[in-house]
Design a protein around this motif. Structure first.
Motif, PDB file in Angstrom:
ATOM      1  N   VAL A   1       0.759  -1.458   0.513  1.00  0.00           N
ATOM      2  CA  VAL A   1      -0.245   0.003   0.050  1.00  0.00           C
ATOM      3  C   VAL A   1       0.887   1.569  -0.583  1.00  0.00           C
ATOM      4  O   VAL A   1       1.929   1.189   0.820  1.00  0.00           O
ATOM      5  CB  VAL A   1      -1.129   0.472   1.520  1.00  0.00           C
ATOM      6  N   GLU A   2       0.677   1.943  -0.783  1.00  0.00           N
ATOM      7  CA  GLU A   2       1.301   3.448  -0.934  1.00  0.00           C
ATOM      8  C   GLU A   2       1.207   4.397   0.661  1.00  0.00           C
ATOM      9  O   GLU A   2       0.097   4.381   1.024  1.00  0.00           O
ATOM     10  CB  GLU A   2       0.986   4.559  -2.447  1.00  0.00           C
ATOM     11  N   LYS A   3       2.215   4.563   0.795  1.00  0.00           N
ATOM     12  CA  LYS A   3       2.529   5.309   1.910  1.00  0.00           C
ATOM     13  C   LYS A   3       1.852   6.802   1.566  1.00  0.00           C
ATOM     14  O   LYS A   3       2.662   7.041   0.897  1.00  0.00           O
ATOM     15  CB  LYS A   3       4.219   5.234   2.295  1.00  0.00           C
ATOM     16  N   PRO A   4       1.106   7.329   2.296  1.00  0.00           N
ATOM     17  CA  PRO A   4       0.286   8.656   2.295  1.00  0.00           C
ATOM     18  C   PRO A   4       1.835   9.807   2.948  1.00  0.00           C
ATOM     19  O   PRO A   4       2.510   9.595   3.798  1.00  0.00           O
ATOM     20  CB  PRO A   4      -0.306   9.820   2.699  1.00  0.00           C
TER      21      PRO A   4
ATOM     22  N   MET B   1      -5.501   8.938   5.884  1.00  0.00           N
ATOM     23  CA  MET B   1      -5.254   8.516   4.369  1.00  0.00           C
ATOM     24  C   MET B   1      -4.996   7.890   4.438  1.00  0.00           C
ATOM     25  O   MET B   1      -4.646   6.558   2.821  1.00  0.00           O
ATOM     26  CB  MET B   1      -3.983   9.563   3.628  1.00  0.00           C
ATOM     27  N   TYR B   2      -3.816   6.233   4.520  1.00  0.00           N
ATOM     28  CA  TYR B   2      -3.563   5.594   4.819  1.00  0.00           C
ATOM     29  C   TYR B   2      -4.686   4.215   3.687  1.00  0.00           C
ATOM     30  O   TYR B   2      -4.542   3.486   3.371  1.00  0.00           O
ATOM     31  CB  TYR B   2      -2.462   4.849   6.077  1.00  0.00           C
ATOM     32  N   VAL B   3      -5.941   3.977   4.855  1.00  0.00           N
ATOM     33  CA  VAL B   3      -7.004   3.633   4.634  1.00  0.00           C
ATOM     34  C   VAL B   3      -7.818   3.781   3.599  1.00  0.00           C
ATOM     35  O   VAL B   3      -7.470   2.825   2.483  1.00  0.00           O
ATOM     36  CB  VAL B   3      -7.937   4.100   5.359  1.00  0.00           C
ATOM     37  N   GLY B   4      -7.759   4.954   3.212  1.00  0.00           N
ATOM     38  CA  GLY B   4      -7.857   4.733   2.111  1.00  0.00           C
ATOM     39  C   GLY B   4      -7.187   5.017   0.675  1.00  0.00           C
ATOM     40  O   GLY B   4      -7.521   4.161  -0.494  1.00  0.00           O
ATOM     41  N   ASN B   5      -5.265   4.656   0.432  1.00  0.00           N
ATOM     42  CA  ASN B   5      -5.107   4.081  -0.612  1.00  0.00           C
ATOM     43  C   ASN B   5      -5.043   2.462   0.074  1.00  0.00           C
ATOM     44  O   ASN B   5      -5.032   2.089  -1.423  1.00  0.00           O
ATOM     45  CB  ASN B   5      -3.390   4.394   0.289  1.00  0.00           C
ATOM     46  N   ALA B   6      -5.686   2.462   0.964  1.00  0.00           N
ATOM     47  CA  ALA B   6      -5.481   0.575   1.252  1.00  0.00           C
ATOM     48  C   ALA B   6      -6.302   0.130   0.264  1.00  0.00           C
ATOM     49  O   ALA B   6      -6.550  -0.924  -0.749  1.00  0.00           O
ATOM     50  CB  ALA B   6      -5.333   0.107   2.404  1.00  0.00           C
ATOM     51  N   ILE B   7      -7.914   0.633   0.753  1.00  0.00           N
ATOM     52  CA  ILE B   7      -8.776   0.219  -0.767  1.00  0.00           C
ATOM     53  C   ILE B   7      -8.696   0.469  -1.547  1.00  0.00           C
ATOM     54  O   ILE B   7      -9.053  -0.298  -2.535  1.00  0.00           O
ATOM     55  CB  ILE B   7     -10.766   0.982   0.465  1.00  0.00           C
TER      56      ILE B   7
END
Length: 312
Positions: free
Chosen positions: A77-80, A138-144
């Motif tokens: 997952v991309e890190k914010p 933001m990390y959760v958004g990137n994860a989904i």
């Protein structure tokens, strides 16, 4: 001499040889008050053996019990941007993140993986309520988004396990932006004609409920899970009326048409296998043909394969 030999020397020896009893061998059930041995509780997937109360379970332990043979691989997952608002309350935001990482041994509040469930390849993601209340940043958004992208690229269904107290206040409006962002990710699955199954666990509240957690093609919940936008206490204080018994719990939502299933965690693997095969037009599962579930305890489980990137 006998007094020194028979009493003093053994007493001194016992002080050096005394072993401390670990304080984490037993867990008290928050529902019935029963004391549960940690190994028995772990083998029962953190479900009370006396009353069936579902306690919190980490994403890794959940996935170990879910996937065939307990085998799964992580998706990168991309890190914010770290601390975009320079937020500080009693602690600095980076300090809170580091404390949560030490406590959970995870990088953030959501884990994204892929593997097989009942012979069906899937992408799965789960929130960790132990990590800052599973809050949506933001990390959760990137994860989904990474999970949806991987599902579309590999033509796999997406299964999401939600557990959150809502948006992450330390990220302010950037956290709230994840609501439409994750909705777009779900729409990617719809356009690709891929199933999206949501399993709501205790608790699922706030902006998470107002976005990706209630957009599944199939909505499943664990027993007695609190599922809401605003909590019952807030609602009672606002309308100044007593709410019905069990209001906003999984069984109440099932009776009022907001859920499709309420399923015990110990039966979740079999339930998902049937639903996934049905949605994909596959033959009904035959127990003798299915890969066996993991035979070992989920305690201390880890992924058996290295992380995969969303582009690989």
């Amino acid at each position: 001499m006998n007094w020194i030999t028979n009493y003093v020397r053994p007493k001194i020896g016992s002080l050096f040889n005394r072993q401390e009893t670990p304080d984490n061998l037993w867990t008290k059930c928050g529902e019935c008050g029963s004391m549960l041995f940690h190994r028995e509780l772990s083998e029962n997937l953190q479900v009370c053996t006396h009353c069936g109360h579902h306690m919190q379970i980490s994403p890794r332990d959940r996935f170990t019990a879910l996937f065939d043979g307990g085998a799964f691989s992580e998706i990168e997952v991309e890190k914010p941007i770290a601390d975009p608002l320079q937020f500080r309350d009693q602690k600095k935001y980076p300090d809170r993140l580091r404390a949560a990482q030490r406590a959970t041994s995870e990088k953030e509040a959501m884990l994204v993986v892929e593997g097989d469930v009942g012979g069906v390849p899937i992408v799965a993601t789960a929130q960790d309520f132990s990590f800052m209340g599973g809050s949506m940043g933001m990390y959760v958004g990137n994860a989904i988004l990474a999970a949806a992208t991987r599902a579309v690229e590999t033509n796999r269904p997406l299964v999401l396990f939600s557990a959150a107290g809502g948006a992450r206040m330390q990220e302010g409006i950037l956290s709230l932006m994840q609501m439409p962002r994750t909705t777009v990710a779900v729409e990617m699955l719809r356009e690709a004609n891929l199933p999206y199954i949501v399993v709501l666990t205790h608790p699922t509240t706030g902006g998470v409920t107002a976005s990706y957690a209630m957009l599944g093609d199939v909505q499943i919940a664990e027993p007695n899970a609190l599922i809401c936008f605003a909590g019952p206490r807030v609602i009672e204080q606002t309308i100044r009326e007593k709410l019905p018994e069990g209001f906003q719990r999984a069984e109440y939502l099932l009776d009022h048409g907001m859920l499709d299933r309420v399923t015990d965690r110990r039966k979740m693997r079999d339930e998902l296998t049937v639903i996934l095969r049905m949605l994909l037009g596959m033959d009904a599962p035959v127990a003798a043909d299915l890969p066996p579930p993991p035979a070992v305890s989920t305690e201390g489980a880890v992924a058996t394969q290295p992380p995969a990137t969303a582009e690989s």
